[in-house]
Design a protein around this motif. Sequence first.
Motif, PDB file in Angstrom:
ATOM      1  N   TYR A  46       0.831  -1.207   0.000  1.00 21.56           N
ATOM      2  CA  TYR A  46       0.000   0.000   0.000  1.00 21.56           C
ATOM      3  C   TYR A  46       0.862   1.252   0.000  1.00 21.56           C
ATOM      4  O   TYR A  46       0.466   2.295  -0.512  1.00 21.56           O
ATOM      5  N   LEU A  50       0.913   4.524  -2.506  1.00 27.00           N
ATOM      6  CA  LEU A  50       0.870   5.875  -1.926  1.00 27.00           C
ATOM      7  C   LEU A  50       1.997   6.751  -2.462  1.00 27.00           C
ATOM      8  O   LEU A  50       1.780   7.873  -2.916  1.00 27.00           O
ATOM      9  N   LYS A 322      -2.123  14.230   5.017  1.00 27.92           N
ATOM     10  CA  LYS A 322      -3.518  13.843   4.778  1.00 27.92           C
ATOM     11  C   LYS A 322      -3.684  12.349   4.995  1.00 27.92           C
ATOM     12  O   LYS A 322      -4.609  11.896   5.674  1.00 27.92           O
ATOM     13  N   THR A 323      -2.787  11.577   4.415  1.00 30.58           N
ATOM     14  CA  THR A 323      -2.850  10.121   4.579  1.00 30.58           C
ATOM     15  C   THR A 323      -2.769   9.752   6.050  1.00 30.58           C
ATOM     16  O   THR A 323      -3.551   8.954   6.558  1.00 30.58           O
ATOM     17  N   TYR A 324      -1.781  10.363   6.711  1.00 28.04           N
ATOM     18  CA  TYR A 324      -1.542   9.997   8.092  1.00 28.04           C
ATOM     19  C   TYR A 324      -2.699  10.438   8.995  1.00 28.04           C
ATOM     20  O   TYR A 324      -3.236   9.656   9.780  1.00 28.04           O
ATOM     21  N   THR A 326      -5.871  11.367   8.339  1.00 30.38           N
ATOM     22  CA  THR A 326      -7.221  10.835   8.132  1.00 30.38           C
ATOM     23  C   THR A 326      -7.380   9.485   8.815  1.00 30.38           C
ATOM     24  O   THR A 326      -8.498   9.046   9.071  1.00 30.38           O
ATOM     25  N   ALA A 327      -6.262   8.802   9.069  1.00 24.54           N
ATOM     26  CA  ALA A 327      -6.366   7.543   9.804  1.00 24.54           C
ATOM     27  C   ALA A 327      -6.111   7.756  11.291  1.00 24.54           C
ATOM     28  O   ALA A 327      -6.750   7.142  12.129  1.00 24.54           O
ATOM     29  N   PRO A 330      -9.305  10.765  12.579  1.00 25.01           N
ATOM     30  CA  PRO A 330     -10.322  10.958  11.541  1.00 25.01           C
ATOM     31  C   PRO A 330     -11.335  12.048  11.864  1.00 25.01           C
ATOM     32  O   PRO A 330     -11.907  12.631  10.954  1.00 25.01           O
ATOM     33  N   ASP A 331     -11.548  12.329  13.135  1.00 22.00           N
ATOM     34  CA  ASP A 331     -12.575  13.316  13.463  1.00 22.00           C
ATOM     35  C   ASP A 331     -12.042  14.736  13.503  1.00 22.00           C
ATOM     36  O   ASP A 331     -12.812  15.678  13.583  1.00 22.00           O
ATOM     37  N   ALA A 332     -10.732  14.894  13.532  1.00 24.48           N
ATOM     38  CA  ALA A 332     -10.214  16.239  13.772  1.00 24.48           C
ATOM     39  C   ALA A 332      -9.061  16.603  12.848  1.00 24.48           C
ATOM     40  O   ALA A 332      -8.396  17.600  13.068  1.00 24.48           O
ATOM     41  N   TRP A 333      -8.868  15.813  11.783  1.00 30.25           N
ATOM     42  CA  TRP A 333      -7.675  16.077  10.972  1.00 30.25           C
ATOM     43  C   TRP A 333      -7.743  17.407  10.246  1.00 30.25           C
ATOM     44  O   TRP A 333      -6.719  18.010   9.953  1.00 30.25           O
ATOM     45  N   LEU A 334      -8.975  17.887   9.979  1.00 29.03           N
ATOM     46  CA  LEU A 334      -9.076  19.165   9.276  1.00 29.03           C
ATOM     47  C   LEU A 334      -8.544  20.306  10.132  1.00 29.03           C
ATOM     48  O   LEU A 334      -8.002  21.272   9.611  1.00 29.03           O
ATOM     49  N   PHE A 335      -8.703  20.176  11.453  1.00 31.87           N
ATOM     50  CA  PHE A 335      -8.122  21.195  12.340  1.00 31.87           C
ATOM     51  C   PHE A 335      -6.614  21.255  12.134  1.00 31.87           C
ATOM     52  O   PHE A 335      -6.020  22.318  11.999  1.00 31.87           O
ATOM     53  N   GLY A 338      -5.759  22.440   8.417  1.00 32.69           N
ATOM     54  CA  GLY A 338      -6.090  23.860   8.263  1.00 32.69           C
ATOM     55  C   GLY A 338      -5.179  24.727   9.103  1.00 32.69           C
ATOM     56  O   GLY A 338      -4.669  25.757   8.651  1.00 32.69           O
TER      57      GLY A 338
END
Lengths: 376, 548, 439
Positions: A46, A50, A322-324, A326-327, A330-335, A338
Amino acid sequence: MIARFFLAGFDRRVALALIAVLAIGTVVPLLNLMLPASHVLHVPDYMVALIGKYLTFALLALSVDLVWGYCGILSLGHGAFFALGGYAMGMHLMREIGPRGVYGHPVLPDFMVFLNWKELPWYWHGFDQFWFAALMVVLAPGLLAFALGWFAFRSRVTGVYLSIITQAMTFALMLAFFRNDMGFGGNNGLTDFKDLLGFNLQAATTRAGLLAASSLALALGLLLASAIVGSRLGKVLVALRDAEGRARFLGYPVERYKLFVFTISAAMAGVAGALYVPQVGIINPGEFSPANSIEAVIWVALGGRGTLVGPLIGAGLVNYLKTYLTAAMPDAWLFALGGLFILVTLALPRGVLGLFDRDARRPRTAAVDPIPKAAE
Amino acid sequence: MSPKRSDMRMPYPRRILGQLLLWISLCLSGQAIADAASLDQAIRRLGQGGFDGTEKAIGELLASGDPRVVPILEALAAGSLQVRKADGAIFIARQEGGEARLIDPLTGEVAGAASPGTMERVRMNNRLRRVIEAARGALTLRSPDPAIRRQAADALFRRADPDARVALEAALAAEKDPAIARRMREALAVLTLAGAAEEAARLEAVAVLARRGDRESLAILAPLAARGEGELSRAAEAARQAIEHELRLWEIGQNVWYGVSLGSVLLLAAIGLAITFGVMGVINMAHGEMVMIGAYTTFVVQEVIRAHMPGLSDYSLAAALPLAFAVSGLLGIAVERGIIRYLYGRPLETLLATWGLSLVLQQAIRSAFGPTNKEVANPSWMSGAFEVGHLAITWNRLWIVLFALSLFALLMTLLRRSAFGLQMRAVTQNRAMAGSMGIRTPMVDALTFGLGSGIAGIAGVALSQIDNVSPNLGQGYIIDSFMVVVFGGVGNLWGTLVGALTLGIVNKMVEPHAGAVLGKIMVLVFIILFIQKRPRGLFALKGRAFET
Amino acid sequence: MGFSISLASRRLRQRLGAGLFGAALAGSAALAPAAMAQDTIKVGILHSLSGTMAISETTLKDVMLMLIEEQNRKGGVLGKKLEAVVVDPASNWPLFAEKARELIQKDKVAAVFGCWTSVSRKSVLPVFEELNNILFYPVQYEGEESSRNVFYTGAAPNQQAIPAVDYLRENEGVQRWVLAGTDYVYPRTTNKILETYLKSKGVKDEDILINYTPFGHADWQSIVAQIKRFGAAGKKTAVVSTINGDANVPFYKELANQGINAKDIPVVAFSVGEEELAGIDTKPLVGHLAAWNYFMSIDSPENADFIKKWQAFTKNAKRVTNDPMEAHYIGFNMWVKAVEKAGTTNPDAVIDALIGVAVPNLSGSYSAMMPNHHITKPVLIGEVQANGQFDIVWQTAGLVVGDEWSDYLPDSKNLIADWRKPLACGNFNVATGKCGGKD
């Protein structure tokens, strides 16, 4: 002659980047294929997919940097060129499936069969040949960029106006490709590919080969970009980036220079898209979404605009995060992501690469303000 | 429950209805003539045999001609008619406190209370609702309320029932309101054409429908016209053509209205951006999120009002407006002080920072309120529609158009007539000069960005009325907003106004012919081509804008 | 615990006759448990938590977490605790494939529950086939697919669309049809199937209006006006809506404002459930319809229990439940049962063991996994109520088998899927006797 052209813009940094890219392209496949899965240095399958994907994104970032960093054209539509290259490759891969589709139709791809298409649309012809598809990978985005640039540069559309029409272009293409009537598979796009040039796409060796090909393409792109930047042409580009009017008064045919670089850059993005598709296994209209193009610009800004190497770092870094994340969260990666964008802008005005610039000269990215300053 | 198959016959109650109407219009007093036992049985059957059984029982009730059935049918329509599971007895249930109070449907007396789980509602579906509506429509032709009489006439127009003729004629004779009388005549005309009246009467009916001139009349006239021969058919054909011609004209007007309405939505979404991006030059990718925060503020305000002052629900939007402005505006000022002010002179990098900000804000709202849509109710004065000629205008769209235009006017006044507006224009035109004249430029910057964000928040209040209130709300408008501002000409508010309305109208004129998707694509292509023609937008700034 | 099958096509009945349970139940008892000693069994959850689909998919992630927690309280599976591995594919379709690969290869999950949109499923499908793992897909979809590695617990078109149209024809006397959808593959295919079906029932061309809109379409004025015009032609008209998630709220708001009433022109939707209605004031929408295999208003002890647990788990007494949640409930319980039957989490053994497994659904009957990897479900039609719930006005007498290859599409009517050995084929052509997609 040619060697001199290609080496003109070569500096230590580009050389290092070139070596790094090629090293990734050789070492990763070897570590993946040669070592047993239990080995410490084994690169799992995988990861190969990537890293291959990151390399194609790096090539896209490089193409954006070429027009934005050196030519002052903030393209918010480079994702469209990337996606067009991807679709050209995807169409070839669909044709390669041949009669092995679920309905067993000898020619038509599955999505056409179940939507009752009776024959192949004219623009799908020729894509069964790899050379034709390869040609279209470069030609389709190149021609689109040429046509758009031809009109826009001659009308002297610049700055944010140019940015917005490139955005309008990719948005319109997205909506168009979403339409099932267009014959590109609508929202589902093209997927379930079987093989490329006879190699099974699900095989680890094919995937390692694709990674190697991506790294080669990126290395060539880097070489070409540095050659353009280092040549006389490159000097003119920087001149018209920093003061287009003056360059024009000095007698340089500004439109032609811009058109040349814009077209080259679009073709480069197309190649990146073509390599991206077999590695991720799907191409769909989402790739045209304006957010993707903006993201590509952000990789460049984050890595360091106008540095050739910076965009590579930016693309790799953002996508790895992003890869790291989002796993991992997952609930707060946008913080996190961003927050990183904000922080980099504030703390590292010249991007990540700026950290390594010891000289405190004015940034090479001497920003040009594309926005007319005036009140209503 | 098992699947019910029913054939397409005319519902039984419809046939009965006419007799009942006749009977009621003769004004017999409310003396029970029906056999009480059979009536009771019919009521009981309302709860038996599924929808078909209920429908049949309604028919029997109507056939009984007993006025006491009216409240029973009302209760059925309202969903408060219940069956006692134990013995199948039917009651009208009234919720009081924790338990349901049972009322005998015939006597109206309280018959006891029911604990939860012992009762079952008599189920309704659209077919039964239609049957009851038709019955109610005919029963209310003589209602003292003109609105109800008009509804009744309209219901009869749409569902012509030959048996209702006598009642309709009686009602028409007594009708004082000319508008309602006209509707009744139109309903009668439909009956005339459906029945076997003589030629002259039918010609007269065609004329009545031709005067009405809407799609429904067209649907009735078209088959007559298609018959192709005879005077009646020719008259119908002429009427059909006249109506179609007129409706085509109205349709253009309707599309223009839709365009204006879409344009005002675009204007609302873009107007804040016209300040932060157009005037200040910040490529503000977080603009959409400011709109979204305005919409969430509306949601919170509504929830609070619903919980504490339910009587004021209709005015919650008025309370939400200043609050949304304050919340988004303060957030904007904080963003300007915290991030943007370090980036003046590097406008392209504002793209990066505000993009990051928009991701953070989206996720923050998602974490705080959850990812699902929030319900923001339309106040009653924003619900429904009215007609001007054959133009249907919905109240919420009308309010949004008016709101967008007045917001624009207010903003223009602020910029043109106030000291703040003057300072703002001075700072954006020449910061250094403005600073030397004693203007506190940092404060003006912060307030300007706050103003743009606050206006985005206000737009969010309006958009919550027509769109999803979800964390993705802003994303849906950001691209359109940039298109509008750039199309209109960056830095020119008039350009934003004209740009928004133009794009809205072009979109809605193209859509009926090309479909929604192609329509949108064509608008984008139009923008690309237009910018080739006018590389600085619709309202280019005049002056020495050569090298910028 | 019998279940009956209605609306099943002839070949489905043949298929069922072929001794469904015998073959499936016998399988794989001999297989030894996985050699690798693990402390936990990992279960992948592949639902978007950000981006456009987060609005629908986040709920499904939560439901899975609840089900896994509950199973662990019961002692887990095969004596091991379950461990949920949550990732966020961020509504980005290539990212779905990437995350699926990561879940299987890096996290070594035993099965994955996930996806919502068809394109996300199409994106991950090759990954699951290549790496031989199991995906449970919980959403109604267009059919025309059957993969050995995917179990479809949502409705196929014959479990949703066709019964809904039948209801409208028979109970509401509808003769004129607007098929309105978002322009993507699910509405396109469903509408194609419905169009063929309606025409086979004698509906004329001019009585069918097909309309497609882009994703997230927000301005419905023109289209609602068009529907109104189409409905004013004198025949009873209904709208069959395959409009996708986000666009529904503005659509229904516009319907209500333009005064389109369920009594005049009912709208039956296949993508609007309790979650979607939670964002709308439903008072003007009373009587509009939806077709699903589950409604929150179902009166059964299983459902009451499920709702209670869900509201306790989310700590929100107003949280609603919906159809895809039930699909995950069924799918998860099927997987648990199959793993226990197989005695291992080895995908090959579980895939074989899953066929024939029957577990209680929430409407009080048993849903079974069929050899075509689709399940049996009741079909329910509900009318919108003023409180945002649905009142069930009709339901099939028995359970309906999901039909993966539609009988109403010319190219798929000869295809069947049967994953039992020796056929083991997802697209067997009964006319040519060949399994497609193989050289």
